[in-house]
Design a protein around this motif. Structure first.
Motif, PDB file in Angstrom:
ATOM      1  N   PRO A   1       0.815  -1.276  -0.077  1.00 43.40           N
ATOM      2  CA  PRO A   1       0.005   0.156  -0.004  1.00 43.40           C
ATOM      3  C   PRO A   1       0.947   1.231   0.011  1.00 43.40           C
ATOM      4  CG  PRO A   1       0.065  -1.097   2.262  1.00 43.40           C
ATOM      5  CD  PRO A   1       0.398  -2.025   1.188  1.00 43.40           C
ATOM      6  N   ASP A   2       0.474   2.413  -0.657  1.00 44.58           N
ATOM      7  CA  ASP A   2       1.230   3.579  -0.911  1.00 44.58           C
ATOM      8  C   ASP A   2       0.829   4.882  -0.095  1.00 44.58           C
ATOM      9  OD1 ASP A   2      -1.259   3.982  -2.248  1.00 44.58           O
ATOM     10  OD2 ASP A   2      -0.078   5.069  -3.979  1.00 44.58           O
ATOM     11  N   ASN A   3      -0.403   4.657   0.572  1.00 44.06           N
ATOM     12  CA  ASN A   3      -0.775   5.761   1.483  1.00 44.06           C
ATOM     13  C   ASN A   3      -1.556   5.281   2.578  1.00 44.06           C
ATOM     14  OD1 ASN A   3      -3.376   5.286   0.524  1.00 44.06           O
ATOM     15  ND2 ASN A   3      -3.237   6.762  -0.942  1.00 44.06           N
ATOM     16  N   PRO A   4      -1.750   6.171   3.648  1.00 46.27           N
ATOM     17  CA  PRO A   4      -2.626   5.621   5.005  1.00 46.27           C
ATOM     18  C   PRO A   4      -4.000   4.717   4.731  1.00 46.27           C
ATOM     19  CG  PRO A   4      -1.645   7.967   5.142  1.00 46.27           C
ATOM     20  CD  PRO A   4      -1.216   7.461   3.768  1.00 46.27           C
ATOM     21  N   ILE A   5      -4.697   5.506   3.888  1.00 44.31           N
ATOM     22  CA  ILE A   5      -5.894   4.858   3.683  1.00 44.31           C
ATOM     23  C   ILE A   5      -5.841   3.476   2.984  1.00 44.31           C
ATOM     24  CG2 ILE A   5      -6.575   5.745   1.218  1.00 44.31           C
ATOM     25  CD1 ILE A   5      -9.234   4.858   4.288  1.00 44.31           C
TER      26      ILE A   5
ATOM     27  N   THR B   1     -15.057  -0.180  10.250  1.00 47.42           N
ATOM     28  CA  THR B   1     -13.979   0.119  11.432  1.00 47.42           C
ATOM     29  C   THR B   1     -12.956   1.315  10.889  1.00 47.42           C
ATOM     30  OG1 THR B   1     -14.100  -2.091  11.913  1.00 47.42           O
ATOM     31  CG2 THR B   1     -12.048  -1.059  12.492  1.00 47.42           C
ATOM     32  N   ILE B   2     -12.562   1.448   9.522  1.00 46.63           N
ATOM     33  CA  ILE B   2     -11.791   2.230   9.332  1.00 46.63           C
ATOM     34  C   ILE B   2     -12.320   3.872   9.448  1.00 46.63           C
ATOM     35  CG2 ILE B   2     -10.770   3.354   7.194  1.00 46.63           C
ATOM     36  CD1 ILE B   2     -10.289   0.371   6.145  1.00 46.63           C
ATOM     37  N   PHE B   3     -13.577   3.761   8.803  1.00 52.53           N
ATOM     38  CA  PHE B   3     -14.291   5.286   8.900  1.00 52.53           C
ATOM     39  C   PHE B   3     -14.178   5.638  10.304  1.00 52.53           C
ATOM     40  CE2 PHE B   3     -16.621   3.964   4.947  1.00 52.53           C
ATOM     41  CZ  PHE B   3     -15.493   4.104   4.218  1.00 52.53           C
ATOM     42  N   GLU B   4     -14.787   4.967  11.375  1.00 55.58           N
ATOM     43  CA  GLU B   4     -14.864   5.346  12.575  1.00 55.58           C
ATOM     44  C   GLU B   4     -13.544   5.527  13.217  1.00 55.58           C
ATOM     45  OE1 GLU B   4     -17.407   2.279  14.398  1.00 55.58           O
ATOM     46  OE2 GLU B   4     -19.069   2.606  13.069  1.00 55.58           O
ATOM     47  N   LEU B   5     -12.582   4.923  13.023  1.00 54.47           N
ATOM     48  CA  LEU B   5     -11.291   5.236  13.655  1.00 54.47           C
ATOM     49  C   LEU B   5     -10.650   6.506  13.205  1.00 54.47           C
ATOM     50  CD1 LEU B   5      -9.336   1.669  13.699  1.00 54.47           C
ATOM     51  CD2 LEU B   5     -10.406   3.042  15.575  1.00 54.47           C
TER      52      LEU B   5
ATOM     53  N   ALA C   1      -9.886  -2.236  17.561  1.00 54.58           N
ATOM     54  CA  ALA C   1     -11.465  -2.087  17.108  1.00 54.58           C
ATOM     55  C   ALA C   1     -11.967  -2.676  16.079  1.00 54.58           C
ATOM     56  CB  ALA C   1     -11.172  -0.663  16.167  1.00 54.58           C
ATOM     57  N   PHE C   2     -11.204  -3.772  15.476  1.00 55.97           N
ATOM     58  CA  PHE C   2     -11.560  -4.711  14.315  1.00 55.97           C
ATOM     59  C   PHE C   2     -12.049  -5.777  15.351  1.00 55.97           C
ATOM     60  CE2 PHE C   2     -10.775  -8.751  12.007  1.00 55.97           C
ATOM     61  CZ  PHE C   2     -11.261  -8.439  10.785  1.00 55.97           C
ATOM     62  N   GLU C   3     -11.439  -6.267  16.433  1.00 54.97           N
ATOM     63  CA  GLU C   3     -12.095  -7.327  17.407  1.00 54.97           C
ATOM     64  C   GLU C   3     -13.377  -6.940  17.820  1.00 54.97           C
ATOM     65  OE1 GLU C   3     -11.203 -10.557  18.044  1.00 54.97           O
ATOM     66  OE2 GLU C   3      -9.737 -10.609  16.574  1.00 54.97           O
ATOM     67  N   GLU C   4     -13.324  -5.729  18.242  1.00 56.44           N
ATOM     68  CA  GLU C   4     -14.683  -5.375  18.817  1.00 56.44           C
ATOM     69  C   GLU C   4     -15.957  -5.067  17.890  1.00 56.44           C
ATOM     70  OE1 GLU C   4     -13.588  -1.199  20.401  1.00 56.44           O
ATOM     71  OE2 GLU C   4     -12.747  -2.095  22.100  1.00 56.44           O
ATOM     72  N   ARG C   5     -15.684  -4.788  16.656  1.00 53.07           N
ATOM     73  CA  ARG C   5     -16.437  -4.799  15.413  1.00 53.07           C
ATOM     74  C   ARG C   5     -16.927  -6.325  15.165  1.00 53.07           C
ATOM     75  NH1 ARG C   5     -20.072  -1.406  13.695  1.00 53.07           N
ATOM     76  NH2 ARG C   5     -20.722  -2.057  11.317  1.00 53.07           N
ATOM     77  N   LEU C   6     -16.145  -7.291  15.514  1.00 50.10           N
ATOM     78  CA  LEU C   6     -16.343  -8.666  15.222  1.00 50.10           C
ATOM     79  C   LEU C   6     -17.292  -9.369  15.963  1.00 50.10           C
ATOM     80  CD1 LEU C   6     -13.246 -10.488  13.891  1.00 50.10           C
ATOM     81  CD2 LEU C   6     -15.298 -10.290  12.720  1.00 50.10           C
ATOM     82  N   GLU C   7     -17.106  -8.715  17.553  1.00 48.13           N
ATOM     83  CA  GLU C   7     -17.917  -9.256  18.439  1.00 48.13           C
ATOM     84  C   GLU C   7     -19.096  -8.566  18.941  1.00 48.13           C
ATOM     85  OE1 GLU C   7     -17.311 -12.171  19.859  1.00 48.13           O
ATOM     86  OE2 GLU C   7     -15.254 -12.407  18.893  1.00 48.13           O
ATOM     87  N   SER C   8     -19.276  -7.327  17.974  1.00 51.35           N
ATOM     88  CA  SER C   8     -20.518  -6.773  18.221  1.00 51.35           C
ATOM     89  C   SER C   8     -21.787  -7.313  17.797  1.00 51.35           C
ATOM     90  CB  SER C   8     -20.404  -5.331  17.419  1.00 51.35           C
ATOM     91  OG  SER C   8     -20.237  -5.291  16.053  1.00 51.35           O
TER      92      SER C   8
END
Length: 332
Positions: free
Chosen positions: A185-189, A246-250, A282-289
């Motif tokens: 990947p070449d940038n943060p997003i 997850t990305i948008f919220e973080l 955050a990813f794990e929290e999303r998976l467990e929600s």
């Protein structure tokens, strides 16, 4: 983090009596075997065959990642869920019903992208309505009329491109994506998308492993050597609601910052260790929600929903019951 253990530092993973021991910087960190189902090695980790034998005996899967935060491969115990009957049926289904399953998956992607965009439309991001309307008025019909896998995948490619094009309305300027770049990947997003997609892909590998499905026989993606293509199929519909939300919220809540959580080199950009840990949590929290499942009449986590899609595919293969992948609108 529930049944998953993440190792983000360099060190050595060994068996110590009846538990796991991770040694780093001269200190031991013990990992209980009970309730551990998978381990993620996100840095250089030394292991030995004695450890692998212990992991196999306890049905623990290990996923390995390379320097660029990409997936290298998995160790998992000899498959205890082999089913010759399902394997034969799965191959037959690939020959006779592949297009039906591929269309169902791509429609599911459209459903969930539309649902994610609608959330932002309701929060004054009115510009995304063009994509929502296109999905509703053109996309589904285009998928349904597709005569072969190539045409269905072309529709899938366009819905993702339109989705990426709407990021400029959802994310701050320093996270805008000019184009999707994967390896590296070449940038943060792009770094966040690649890392999130890879985590979801490996979660799906673990889910499929615990069913009787064969990882190698896929329907949307071409079955290929060197990767578990069925995991790509199953994970695809979950990307909008697990990875991208997850990305948008973080990013929008400023929990991840360009200047603080990324290592930017000449031709690539990666999350640093702190950034990885924030994303993983955050990813794990999303998976467990959880959400209310309309058919099961009970609360179900996204992690369980992935496994339920595996079972739905088995029902289609074995009993010809319609395969309708996870739909965020119906399940939230």
């Amino acid at each position: 983090m529930g049944s998953t253990r993440y190792i983000t530092s360099m060190g050595e993973l060994t068996r110590k009596d009846n538990s796991l021991c991770f040694r780093k910087n001269g200190k031991n960190v013990y990992i209980p075997v009970e309730n551990t189902k998978e381990i993620y090695c996100l840095n250089e980790v030394s292991i030995n065959t004695k450890l692998l034998d212990f992991l196999a005996a306890n049905n623990i899967i290990v996923h390995f990642f390379n320097y660029f935060e990409g997936y290298s491969g998995s160790f998992y115990p000899r498959n205890q869920y082999n089913s010759g009957k399902l394997l034969v049926k799965q191959v037959e289904c690939f020959s006779s019903r592949r297009l039906d399953i591929a269309k169902a998956i791509v429609k599911g992607i459209g459903n969930n992208i539309s649902e994610v965009l609608y959330h932002y439309y309701k929060h004054d991001k009115k510009e995304v309505k063009d994509t929502i309307d296109w999905i509703k008025n053109e996309f589904y019909e285009r998928v349904e009329k597709g005569n072969d896998i190539r045409e269905v995948m072309a529709a899938e490619g366009e819905v993702w491109q339109r989705f990426y094009g709407d990021f400029k309305y959802i994310l701050p300027e320093d996270f805008i994506m000019n184009k999707r770049v994967k390896r590296p990947p070449d940038n943060p997003i792009n770094a966040l998308i690649s890392f999130g997609n890879t985590l979801l892909y490996t979660k799906t590998i673990s889910s499929i492993y615990r069913t009787h499905l064969d990882q190698r026989i896929s329907f949307l993606h071409e079955p290929s050597e060197g990767r578990f293509s069925l995991s790509l199929d199953i994970s695809e519909v979950f990307k909008p609601v697990i990875v991208y939300k997850t990305i948008f919220e973080l990013v929008n809540n400023k929990k991840l910052k360009v200047e603080k959580h990324f290592d930017k080199k000449v031709n690539y950009c990666l999350l640093n260790e702190e950034g990885r840990n924030i994303f993983i949590t955050a990813f794990e929290e999303r998976l467990e929600s959880v959400f209310n499942h309309p058919k099961l009449k009970r609360k179900v986590s996204y992690r369980t929903a992935i496994k339920l899609d595996c079972y739905k595919l088995i029902k289609f293969i074995m009993e010809d019951k319609e395969f309708v992948p996870f739909n965020a609108k119906e399940n939230i």
